[in-house]
Write a protein that holds these residues in place. Structure first.
Motif, mmCIF file in Angstrom:
data_model
loop_
_atom_site.group_PDB
_atom_site.id
_atom_site.type_symbol
_atom_site.label_atom_id
_atom_site.label_comp_id
_atom_site.label_asym_id
_atom_site.label_seq_id
_atom_site.Cartn_x
_atom_site.Cartn_y
_atom_site.Cartn_z
ATOM 1 N N VAL A 66 3.589 12.359 -10.128
ATOM 2 C CA VAL A 66 2.492 11.765 -9.381
ATOM 3 C C VAL A 66 2.496 12.264 -7.944
ATOM 4 O O VAL A 66 1.931 11.647 -7.072
ATOM 5 C CB VAL A 66 2.568 10.219 -9.414
ATOM 6 C CG1 VAL A 66 2.065 9.698 -10.733
ATOM 7 C CG2 VAL A 66 3.982 9.745 -9.149
ATOM 8 N N MET B 61 1.879 10.300 -17.266
ATOM 9 C CA MET B 61 3.241 9.872 -17.531
ATOM 10 C C MET B 61 3.368 9.499 -18.998
ATOM 11 O O MET B 61 2.489 8.876 -19.569
ATOM 12 C CB MET B 61 3.512 8.634 -16.681
ATOM 13 C CG MET B 61 4.919 8.535 -16.248
ATOM 14 S SD MET B 61 5.016 7.230 -15.028
ATOM 15 C CE MET B 61 5.681 5.979 -16.045
ATOM 16 N N SER C 47 -2.772 7.626 4.400
ATOM 17 C CA SER C 47 -2.872 6.176 4.309
ATOM 18 C C SER C 47 -4.195 5.731 4.906
ATOM 19 O O SER C 47 -4.769 6.405 5.749
ATOM 20 C CB SER C 47 -1.731 5.527 5.068
ATOM 21 O OG SER C 47 -1.949 5.672 6.448
ATOM 22 N N LYS D 169 3.187 3.027 -11.297
ATOM 23 C CA LYS D 169 3.617 4.307 -11.873
ATOM 24 C C LYS D 169 4.699 4.971 -11.026
ATOM 25 O O LYS D 169 5.645 5.554 -11.551
ATOM 26 C CB LYS D 169 2.412 5.248 -12.026
ATOM 27 C CG LYS D 169 1.463 4.817 -13.132
ATOM 28 C CD LYS D 169 0.621 5.975 -13.639
ATOM 29 C CE LYS D 169 -0.217 6.576 -12.531
ATOM 30 N NZ LYS D 169 -0.936 7.777 -12.993
ATOM 31 N N LEU D 170 4.545 4.850 -9.709
ATOM 32 C CA LEU D 170 5.539 5.461 -8.818
ATOM 33 C C LEU D 170 6.908 4.814 -8.987
ATOM 34 O O LEU D 170 7.928 5.493 -9.039
ATOM 35 C CB LEU D 170 5.090 5.329 -7.356
ATOM 36 C CG LEU D 170 4.109 6.381 -6.857
ATOM 37 C CD1 LEU D 170 3.556 5.972 -5.494
ATOM 38 C CD2 LEU D 170 4.786 7.741 -6.756
ATOM 39 N N THR E 171 4.786 7.330 -20.733
ATOM 40 C CA THR E 171 5.246 6.003 -21.157
ATOM 41 C C THR E 171 4.525 5.698 -22.458
ATOM 42 O O THR E 171 3.303 5.755 -22.530
ATOM 43 C CB THR E 171 4.885 4.956 -20.088
ATOM 44 O OG1 THR E 171 5.560 5.334 -18.893
ATOM 45 C CG2 THR E 171 5.353 3.580 -20.490
ATOM 46 N N SER F 253 10.694 4.564 -20.428
ATOM 47 C CA SER F 253 10.211 5.655 -19.607
ATOM 48 C C SER F 253 10.239 6.956 -20.395
ATOM 49 O O SER F 253 10.902 7.064 -21.413
ATOM 50 C CB SER F 253 11.091 5.767 -18.386
ATOM 51 O OG SER F 253 12.424 5.926 -18.815
ATOM 52 N N SER G 93 -0.586 12.377 -5.487
ATOM 53 C CA SER G 93 -1.056 11.270 -4.668
ATOM 54 C C SER G 93 -0.065 10.889 -3.573
ATOM 55 O O SER G 93 -0.372 10.112 -2.700
ATOM 56 C CB SER G 93 -1.320 10.067 -5.561
ATOM 57 O OG SER G 93 -0.232 9.899 -6.433
ATOM 58 N N LEU H 180 -1.155 2.890 -9.099
ATOM 59 C CA LEU H 180 -0.355 4.012 -8.578
ATOM 60 C C LEU H 180 1.077 3.561 -8.272
ATOM 61 O O LEU H 180 2.048 4.230 -8.639
ATOM 62 C CB LEU H 180 -1.016 4.561 -7.299
ATOM 63 C CG LEU H 180 -0.203 5.602 -6.528
ATOM 64 C CD1 LEU H 180 -0.049 6.888 -7.334
ATOM 65 C CD2 LEU H 180 -0.852 5.907 -5.175
ATOM 66 N N GLN I 107 8.054 3.358 -11.583
ATOM 67 C CA GLN I 107 8.612 3.777 -12.873
ATOM 68 C C GLN I 107 9.110 5.217 -12.805
ATOM 69 O O GLN I 107 10.205 5.532 -13.265
ATOM 70 C CB GLN I 107 7.551 3.637 -13.976
ATOM 71 C CG GLN I 107 8.039 4.057 -15.364
ATOM 72 C CD GLN I 107 9.168 3.181 -15.871
ATOM 73 O OE1 GLN I 107 9.071 1.950 -15.883
ATOM 74 N NE2 GLN I 107 10.276 3.801 -16.264
ATOM 75 N N GLN J 276 0.857 -1.180 0.000
ATOM 76 C CA GLN J 276 0.000 0.000 0.000
ATOM 77 C C GLN J 276 0.895 1.232 0.000
ATOM 78 O O GLN J 276 1.875 1.303 0.751
ATOM 79 C CB GLN J 276 -0.887 0.005 1.246
ATOM 80 C CG GLN J 276 -1.903 1.138 1.212
ATOM 81 C CD GLN J 276 -2.774 1.146 2.459
ATOM 82 O OE1 GLN J 276 -2.300 0.913 3.562
ATOM 83 N NE2 GLN J 276 -4.056 1.407 2.265
ATOM 84 N N HIS J 277 0.536 2.181 -0.852
ATOM 85 C CA HIS J 277 1.230 3.464 -0.913
ATOM 86 C C HIS J 277 1.345 4.031 0.511
ATOM 87 O O HIS J 277 0.397 3.993 1.281
ATOM 88 C CB HIS J 277 0.393 4.380 -1.811
ATOM 89 C CG HIS J 277 0.920 5.775 -1.955
ATOM 90 N ND1 HIS J 277 2.243 6.037 -2.208
ATOM 91 C CD2 HIS J 277 0.283 6.975 -1.886
ATOM 92 C CE1 HIS J 277 2.414 7.347 -2.287
ATOM 93 N NE2 HIS J 277 1.241 7.940 -2.092
#
Lengths: 620, 373
Positions: free
Chosen positions: B17, B1, B25, A497-498, B3, B9, B20, A494, A500, A479-480
């Motif tokens: 990002v 992004m 949490s 993507k993070l 990609t 990349s 976010s 998410l 990457q 989990q993020h």
């Protein structure tokens, strides 16, 4: 020493001729000591001030049958009074200790080149082993070369018999020093360096030391007095930037580079490895440096080697693993784990010919895709590649810096050519080396295992032993921020993507790719890794002829330097020479939509300068 | 992004990002967020993480988890110095439920990860949690080598004789002929005995216990933790979904006393509710005897000695099985030998004592050097 044959009082007049550069190849049975002979000649040449570059070429078998074609071991050296970057396209001198060595290497010798042959090796049996129907020393087939025939084994035996208490077999083993002595005279080299080496190497066995010394001196004096040679050659010192130099191979530079990185980061180095050609020398070298706190772990297999390195990283040390292509194939699942757990890790791949076992002792660059894309899932890692043996040192430090700063695996792509090739290395000042910052989390109040640095996106590094930061990581999606096990679709998207973007952002932290020559023009030759020497020399040659050619060399392959697209756009044609079927070329085409041209050579041998020159000329 | 569909990349011009990144949490976290009390004041609850345990209700893993959490405060080790490492399988979820450092690694590789952790920081108390498939099938090689190196780690194998997480295929410890989804006509694999393998791999500490024998399991785990060097424990663990009742023939409460031999150092091997069944050697072979019958007295019995350097007796005991013999549990062997990480550190210290701490200046200036004026 009384046993040395002194030159006669009346010496024949001999010419000393100055030449700019010589490329010499030593070839014999893998038991003939050709690597040693070549290395000694190289060291002496470096010490007398020539620029040098070497290419050893040895069989995968430790001792293939004596006299057989697969058992031939070669060592090529280019030494020069000019700046050189390759071991030379073609030898101008070939030393052949037996018929097999002649057969394997003669096709490479330049037209009219010099052959120095141990005639004692040309027995009917050895001729048969080498598939010679008739003796090439007698059938006129060597007419196009300058042939010097020396009965090296006999001459060496005569010199040593009665002077040392060694068996015939042991005496014969010193014949390579006789041959080296001959060559030292022929190329006007001093013997001191090798004499010192013999003393230190065989100090514990004085008879062997004595035998090798007599062999060397006798060979030298024999060449001086015999009528076989009428001319010898001298090669002036090269114009090299003043400073202290060291002869270094890629594997040595890699090993001490990682020791240096450990010192600069002030973190101990843990090297997990399983023996594999051509990477084992890194393990051997690192195992010698325990006084630096280096821990070497010879694992039960490639997987254990990388997993232990990951464990060491988790516990706060520099986790390093080293191997060649087949080993990387085995390690990939664990490298994926390091991507998922976002731990620092460096993977050295000393690439060799593939696929599968392939060509264990030969060079290749065909593991680029494997490094960039070779894991399950979207699994980005940083990929860098040193370009010369000496560059291996700098890039080792860079690998560790990036691994810790971005909490990511870093592939370090060397290859067999860099690993075993040697060149002079300008020894750096310690104060000029980059510092490596390793930050450990310590504050329980604000700790979240998968929170991220706003600039690098790296997660905090919390090592066991830190009170209040007890947490769990693993290969299941996280989990993020919290790092809890999580299967939520949005969270997975998410996190993919993070991970990457974290790697993409490395591009902000690496140098721009430099263009050698004009920024625009007809042809750009783009390379990576060990092709640097051949490409830059070829482009330099073309530029001196006024051709519109530039070169660029990538040391960072994932991500690419930020300016690469702009550089590519400046040229009508982009040619990418690679020792694979066009892997970098494919990446460039895909990413920048450039109609780049792959120039492939997958023969287990590096590019020759003239091969690149010819290819470029097609597009001018 | 940016990609562009080829896995490459973007050119540094990605859409960040960050938006976010600062997101709050949800729910609990994988971190304790609190500094634990010192070792003497630790309680079982200090070792319970906030994660919901997701084993099937009735799984033997619960009992083992509960036991290990209970033993932890007894070890005198600060919580932050404890690391649980696992591979893949039901049992390998274990680290998530322990409020210590934890690493849920990949299938079969936990011993290798643990090796790196222990070598990097010998000060840590390192625990490997594994299962019969994880340790003996995909991880067989690491099992053998981590044990022979005698790293000072604790290695608990949950043996349920089945693949649970992949929903019921036979495992390397499943009995011959076992019918499962992947062996509808019965498995034609002969099973392996984990203790035999551990002893053959020169394990310096070998023990066995049963998930539901709570008290016994606790003492074995504690003894393992205190052993310096590798401590290997096999725990018979019931998988009530795919291999229920696997150990009932001897582990079930009503028959346990009669069919389980509790090994105790220095004591003759006696078992049974009447304490009259026993093991003696008949030539080179063990046999079951009854005290009082045929003139058998306690003096005839095999006396357990965990400190025997020769592993033969431990090996023999490991091979004893129901129904011919009682199923032995307890400590089979506990011998001393320097541990791997200790020897590794010794060599580093010896090297430093000999040549001094490494000097980078000297290192880069060694080899074949020359000066160009």
């Amino acid at each position: 020493m009384s046993t040395v044959i002194e030159p006669p009082v009346e010496q024949p007049e001999k010419n000393l001729e100055e030449v700019e550069a010589v490329t010499i190849r030593f070839a014999g049975d893998s038991g003939d000591g050709m690597q040693l002979t070549g290395t000694q000649f190289t060291n002496t040449s470096a010490v007398v001030g020539n620029d040098i570059s070497t290419l050893p070429d040895f069989p995968a078998e430790i001792r293939a049958p004596a006299g057989s074609l697969p058992g031939v071991s070669g060592f090529q050296l280019n030494f020069s009074s000019q700046d050189i970057k390759t071991p030379g396209d073609q030898p101008s001198v070939l030393v052949a200790m037996n018929p097999a060595a002649l057969k394997v290497n003669l096709p490479d010798l330049e037209e009219g080149g010099t052959l120095i042959i141990n005639t004692d090796g040309f027995t009917p049996e050895n001729l048969k082993y080498a598939n010679y129907a008739s003796n090439p020393l007698e059938d006129g087939s060597l007419a196009g070369y300058r042939v010097h025939k020396l009965p090296v084994t006999t001459l060496n035996m005569n010199a040593l018999k009665g002077n040392v208490t060694l068996s015939r077999k042991e005496i014969d083993r010193s014949k390579n020093f006789f041959a080296l002595g001959v060559l030292y005279w022929l190329y006007d080299r001093p013997m001191e360096n090798t004499l010192h080496w013999i003393t230190s190497k065989f100090g514990k066995n004085p008879e062997l030391a004595k035998a090798n010394e007599i062999a060397l001196r006798t060979g030298y004096n024999f060449a001086d007095t015999t009528e076989i040679f009428t001319t010898h050659y001298t090669i002036k010192k090269a114009k090299i930037t003043p400073g202290k130099y060291r002869k270094i191979t890629g594997n040595e530079a890699t090993a001490i580079g990682f020791v240096a990185a450990s010192q600069l980061a002030n973190r101990p180095l843990f090297y997990g490895s399983y023996p594999i050609t051509p990477a084992s020398d890194i393990l051997h070298e690192l195992a010698r440096h325990k006084s630096f706190g280096v821990k070497t772990f010879q694992a039960e297999d490639e997987i254990a080697a990388v997993c232990a390195a990951i464990g060491a990283s988790f516990a706060g040390q520099i986790g390093l693993t080293g191997t060649s292509g087949p080993g990387v194939a085995l390690k990939q699942e664990a490298i994926g784990l390091a991507v998922m757990t976002e731990l620092p890790l460096v993977i050295i791949n000393v690439q060799r010919g593939g696929p599968s076992t392939g060509l264990p002792t030969k060079t290749e660059q065909a593991d680029l895709f494997q490094a960039v894309w070779g894991r399950n899932g979207e699994c980005p890692a940083i990929v860098i590649a040193p370009s010369t043996p000496a560059d291996c040192f700098a890039m080792a430090i860079e690998a560790v810096r990036l691994a810790f700063k971005y909490m990511s695996p870093v592939f370090y792509l060397s290859d067999g050519y860099l690993a075993n090739g040697a060149e002079p290395w300008a020894i750096p000042e310690i104060s000029d080396l980059p510092k490596i910052e390793v930050k450990f989390a310590s504050d329980p109040a604000n700790f979240m295992p998968y929170s991220r640095d706003p600039e690098t996106l790296a997660r905090p590094y919390a090592i066991p032993g830190t009170p209040g930061l007890e947490h769990r990581i693993g290969g299941i999606e996280k989990q993020h921020i919290t790092g809890n096990v999580n299967y939520d679709p949005e969270n997975h998207h998410l996190m993919v993507k993070l991970r990457q973007e974290k790697i993409d952002r490395v591009a902000n932290d690496i140098p721009a790719v430099e263009v050698f020559g004009e920024n625009t023009g007809k042809v750009l030759v783009l390379g990576w890794g060990s092709t640097y020497g051949s490409i830059s020399t070829a482009v330099e040659k073309l530029q001196s002829e006024g051709k519109s050619v530039s070169a660029a060399h990538l040391r960072y392959l994932n991500p690419f330097p930020k300016n690469l697209g702009e550089v590519l756009a400046g040229f009508e044609t982009v040619i990418v020479p690679e020792m694979n079927l066009g892997q970098l070329c494919t990446m460039i085409r895909a990413k920048y939509l450039v109609d780049a041209i792959a120039f492939s050579k997958v023969k287990g041998r590096p590019f020759q300068i003239r091969e690149i020159v010819r290819k470029v000329e097609e597009y001018l | 992004m940016s990609t562009n569909g080829n896995g490459l990349s973007g050119n540094g011009n990605t859409t960040p990002v960050e938006a976010s990144i600062s997101a709050e949490s949800e729910g609990g976290s994988a971190v304790s967020g609190k500094i634990a009390p010192p070792p003497g004041q630790l309680k079982k609850s200090d070792f319970v993480s906030d994660q919901e345990v997701r084993w099937c209700p009735g799984c033997g893993d619960y009992a083992i988890l509960n036991n290990v959490q209970k033993v932890m405060p007894e070890l005198g080790v600060p919580r932050e110095k404890i690391v649980f490492v696992s591979g893949i399988g039901c049992s390998s979820r274990f680290p998530y439920y322990m409020n210590t450092y934890g690493f849920h690694s990949i299938h079969g590789r936990a011993p290798a990860v643990a090796t790196g952790i222990k070598c990097a920081n010998p000060d840590l108390s390192v625990w490997v949690i594994t299962g019969d498939g994880d340790a003996l099938s995909i991880g067989g090689n690491h099992f053998m080598h981590a044990i022979r190196r005698n790293l000072d780690i604790n290695y608990i194998l949950f043996n349920n004789r089945i693949y649970g997480l992949t929903k019921g295929q036979y495992s390397p410890t499943s009995e011959f002929g076992k019918k499962t989804k992947s062996s509808p006509m019965g498995a034609v694999d002969y099973p392996i005995n984990p203790l035999s393998l551990a002893i053959a791999s020169e394990s310096t500490f070998v023990a066995r216990s049963i998930d539901i024998d709570v008290k016994h399991l606790g003492t074995v785990v504690e003894a393992a933790a205190k052993h310096k060097g590798i401590s290997f424990i096999e725990v018979y663990q019931n998988c009530n979904i795919f291999n229920d009742h696997a150990f009932d023939s001897f582990a079930e409460r009503s028959v346990r006393t009669d069919r389980v031999l509790y090994l105790e150092h220095g004591k003759p091997m006696i078992y049974g509710k009447d304490r009259n069944k026993a093991i003696r050697m008949n030539g080179a072979h063990p046999e079951v005897v009854t005290i009082g019958e045929n003139g058998i007295t306690e003096n005839d019995l095999l006396v357990h000695d965990i400190y025997l350097q020769d592993p033969s007796v431990a090996f023999m005991l490991a091979r004893m099985e129901q129904p011919d013999f009682p199923q032995p549990v307890g400590i089979f062997r506990a011998v001393e030998r320097p541990s791997y990480e200790e020897l590794m550190v010794d060599q580093i210290e010896a090297a430093i004592a000999k040549v001094g701490p490494g000097s980078l200046e000297k290192l880069i200036n060694s080899g074949d050097t020359w000066v160009v004026q």
